[in-house]
Structure formats: C-alpha cells, structure tokens
Design a protein around this motif. Structure first.
Motif, PDB file in Angstrom:
ATOM      1  N   GLY A  92      27.274  37.543  48.954  1.00  0.00           N
ATOM      2  CA  GLY A  92      28.444  36.746  48.639  1.00  0.00           C
ATOM      3  C   GLY A  92      28.993  36.096  49.893  1.00  0.00           C
TER       4      GLY A  92
ATOM      5  N   ARG B 118      33.078  34.507  51.558  1.00  0.00           N
ATOM      6  CA  ARG B 118      34.495  34.288  51.334  1.00  0.00           C
ATOM      7  C   ARG B 118      34.711  33.061  50.440  1.00  0.00           C
ATOM      8  NH1 ARG B 118      39.107  35.004  54.457  1.00  0.00           N
ATOM      9  NH2 ARG B 118      40.516  33.207  54.383  1.00  0.00           N
ATOM     10  N   TYR B 119      34.010  31.957  50.749  1.00  0.00           N
ATOM     11  CA  TYR B 119      34.098  30.764  49.934  1.00  0.00           C
ATOM     12  C   TYR B 119      32.766  30.552  49.224  1.00  0.00           C
ATOM     13  CZ  TYR B 119      34.488  25.998  48.375  1.00  0.00           C
ATOM     14  OH  TYR B 119      34.503  24.879  47.577  1.00  0.00           O
TER      15      TYR B 119
ATOM     16  N   GLN C 202      28.654  31.075  42.885  1.00  0.00           N
ATOM     17  CA  GLN C 202      29.119  32.206  42.060  1.00  0.00           C
ATOM     18  C   GLN C 202      28.157  32.454  40.904  1.00  0.00           C
ATOM     19  OE1 GLN C 202      33.418  32.067  41.066  1.00  0.00           O
ATOM     20  NE2 GLN C 202      33.599  30.476  42.616  1.00  0.00           N
TER      21      GLN C 202
ATOM     22  N   SER D   2      35.292  34.362  38.415  1.00  0.00           N
ATOM     23  CA  SER D   2      35.747  34.944  39.683  1.00  0.00           C
ATOM     24  C   SER D   2      36.051  36.434  39.543  1.00  0.00           C
ATOM     25  CB  SER D   2      36.922  34.172  40.280  1.00  0.00           C
ATOM     26  OG  SER D   2      37.922  33.995  39.354  1.00  0.00           O
TER      27      SER D   2
ATOM     28  N   VAL E 103      32.648  37.982  39.937  1.00  0.00           N
ATOM     29  CA  VAL E 103      32.252  38.048  41.359  1.00  0.00           C
ATOM     30  C   VAL E 103      32.941  39.242  42.020  1.00  0.00           C
ATOM     31  CG1 VAL E 103      32.411  36.880  43.610  1.00  0.00           C
ATOM     32  CG2 VAL E 103      31.702  35.593  41.568  1.00  0.00           C
ATOM     33  N   ALA E 104      34.216  39.421  41.745  1.00  0.00           N
ATOM     34  CA  ALA E 104      34.951  40.562  42.301  1.00  0.00           C
ATOM     35  C   ALA E 104      34.327  41.876  41.838  1.00  0.00           C
ATOM     36  CB  ALA E 104      36.419  40.489  41.890  1.00  0.00           C
TER      37      ALA E 104
ATOM     38  N   THR F   8      31.024  42.500  43.628  1.00  0.00           N
ATOM     39  CA  THR F   8      31.269  42.766  45.052  1.00  0.00           C
ATOM     40  C   THR F   8      31.767  44.185  45.252  1.00  0.00           C
ATOM     41  OG1 THR F   8      31.714  40.425  45.426  1.00  0.00           O
ATOM     42  CG2 THR F   8      32.608  41.977  47.036  1.00  0.00           C
TER      43      THR F   8
ATOM     44  N   THR G 176      33.313  39.286  52.118  1.00  0.00           N
ATOM     45  CA  THR G 176      33.329  38.927  50.690  1.00  0.00           C
ATOM     46  C   THR G 176      34.255  39.861  49.924  1.00  0.00           C
ATOM     47  OG1 THR G 176      31.050  38.152  50.882  1.00  0.00           O
ATOM     48  CG2 THR G 176      31.875  38.536  48.655  1.00  0.00           C
ATOM     49  N   TYR G 177      34.144  41.147  50.234  1.00  0.00           N
ATOM     50  CA  TYR G 177      35.016  42.133  49.582  1.00  0.00           C
ATOM     51  C   TYR G 177      36.493  41.780  49.807  1.00  0.00           C
ATOM     52  CZ  TYR G 177      37.373  46.473  48.506  1.00  0.00           C
ATOM     53  OH  TYR G 177      38.245  47.405  47.986  1.00  0.00           O
TER      54      TYR G 177
ATOM     55  N   TRP H 193      37.614  38.635  47.813  1.00  0.00           N
ATOM     56  CA  TRP H 193      37.510  38.571  46.348  1.00  0.00           C
ATOM     57  C   TRP H 193      38.110  39.761  45.610  1.00  0.00           C
ATOM     58  CZ3 TRP H 193      35.546  34.469  43.487  1.00  0.00           C
ATOM     59  CH2 TRP H 193      34.934  33.453  44.236  1.00  0.00           C
TER      60      TRP H 193
ATOM     61  N   SER I 268      42.766  41.775  42.709  1.00  0.00           N
ATOM     62  CA  SER I 268      42.224  41.216  41.465  1.00  0.00           C
ATOM     63  C   SER I 268      42.230  42.345  40.436  1.00  0.00           C
ATOM     64  CB  SER I 268      40.821  40.666  41.683  1.00  0.00           C
ATOM     65  OG  SER I 268      39.890  41.726  41.745  1.00  0.00           O
TER      66      SER I 268
END
Ligand code: GDP
Ligand code: FE
Ligand code: FE
Ligand code: FE
Length: 197
Positions: free
Chosen positions: A122, A124-125, A131, A160, A163-164, A167, A188-189, A192, A196
């Motif tokens: 993954g 950050r952006y 994704q 999203s 993705v979280a 991750t 990434t962790y 994301w 959340s």
C-alpha cells in the motif's frame, strides 16, 4: 473480453498474456488472470478506466519469479532507494518490478506503475486504481483466509474501508509472525487505519 486501445501498451491483451505466461509459473499465471477479472469488475463499479485495471491486474506480479540478482541490478541501474537492498522478493516484486515492467513491457503510464509499486505494501496516497489492485490481489476468488468474506463485502461497499481492513490485517499478521515490517507498510497503516471504523 476487452480490446486494448494502444494508449498504455502497444501489445494486444493476448500478446501481454503470452509474455506473462513466459515469466510466471502456471499457478501464478492463473492468479494474475483472476486479479485482472476482479479488478475489471471493481473498475466498472468505481468508475475507473477498465483497460488500465486489466493491464495493472495482469502485470502486478510480472517480476515475482525473477532471481534476486535481477532486482539488485535494477535497484542500482534505476538508482532506487539503497535501503531496498536490505529487503527481499516480497517487497521487490512490486516496487522494483514496476521498473522492469517499464523497461521490458514498455508500459509508461505512471498510474498503472504506481498500482504495481504499491500492490504489496500500500501507500499513504493511492489512486482508486491502486486501491482496486491492492484489494483485487487480496480478494481474488481463489483467496481463502479468515476474514476474506469480510474483505470482499467491504470492497464492494466502501473501497477505502476495505483498504484500511487489509492494511490492518496484514500488519497484524506480520507482527504475529515476527516478520520485519517494511517502513512503507507502517506509513500505509498510519494513513489509512487510525480513526477508520
Ligand atoms: P502476492 O504477490 O500475490 O503473493 O501478494 P503480495 O504481493 O500482496 O504479498 C507478497 C508478500 O509480502 C505477502 O506474503 C505479504 O505478507 C508480504 N508483505 C507485505 N508487507 C510486508 C512487510 O512490510 N514486511 C514483510 N516482511 N513482508 C510483507
Ligand atoms: Fe504481489
Ligand atoms: Fe496483496
Ligand atoms: Fe498478486
């Protein structure tokens, strides 16, 4: 079956499949075709370019079977972060693999290449395409692990959040197995997961 426009690769889809079949063992070749189909379905749902999803899905593991020396040479040749030399195939096949895809398959689209670069750790952006590839690799139909049903449901409902979910579960798995954590995995962790649902 989709027909390529020529915008992202001069190869036809059949020609690309042929190159992949040469690079990959049969089980890995079947995996990338399942990731492609999963990515195409998600691209239609989320309004992403279906041709890019097909290409990125097919090539994401292009370099998976390359010898370590190919990755070490590419890290030098393309002047990638020297810290990469301390890692291994699991990390290299995405981030270094993208450079091999560019050089050998002549795919230059940076969104496709970024989707490959970030498919394991993954980032950050991540664009919607990135994704989608990250999730398609995790939930393709042959994947079977605790939580895959929840991952499939979330991917359909809220990309999203999905993705979280991946991750968080991947990091927990790596920690539980005393694996070294690649810094980008932690980045990434942090981008994301906290706060959340
Ligand atoms: P595949 O290529 O389709 O098998 O799947 P991936 O490219 O997503 O993952 C390749 C491997 O990298 C998996 O076994 C992951 O658990 C592993 N991996 C992902 N992030 C990290 C990390 O930060 N550290 C380590 N050591 N392994 C990782
Ligand atoms: Fe991979
Ligand atoms: Fe993955
Ligand atoms: Fe994969």
């Amino acid at each position: 079956v989709i027909t390529y426009s020529g915008r992202y690769t001069t190869l036809s889809r059949d020609q690309l499949l042929e190159k992949l079949e040469q690079q990959l063992k049969p089980s890995r070749f079947e995996h990338v075709k399942r990731v492609e189909q999963t990515a195409i379905t998600l691209a239609r749902q989320y309004g992403v370019d279906v041709e890019k999803a097909s290409i990125a899905g097919l090539v994401h593991d292009y370099a998976k079977q390359r010898p370590d020396d190919d990755f070490k040479a590419a890290i030098q040749k393309y002047q990638l972060d020297a810290d990469l030399l301390n890692w291994n195939n699991a990390i290299w096949h995405g981030v270094v693999g993208a450079e091999l895809i560019k050089a050998e398959l002549k795919i230059y689209d940076e969104e496709i290449l970024d989707a490959v670069r970030y498919h394991t750790t993954g980032n950050r952006y991540m664009t919607t395409l990135a994704q989608i590839i990250y999730m398609a690799d995790y939930i393709e139909p042959a994947r079977d692990f605790d939580g895959v049903a929840q991952a499939r449901l979330l991917t359909k409902q809220d990309l999203s959040l999905a993705v979280a979910y991946q991750t968080q579960h991947t990091l927990a798995y790596l920690l539980a197995n005393n694996q070294r954590i690649y810094p980008k995995t932690i980045e990434t962790y942090n981008a994301w997961v906290p706060d959340s649902q």
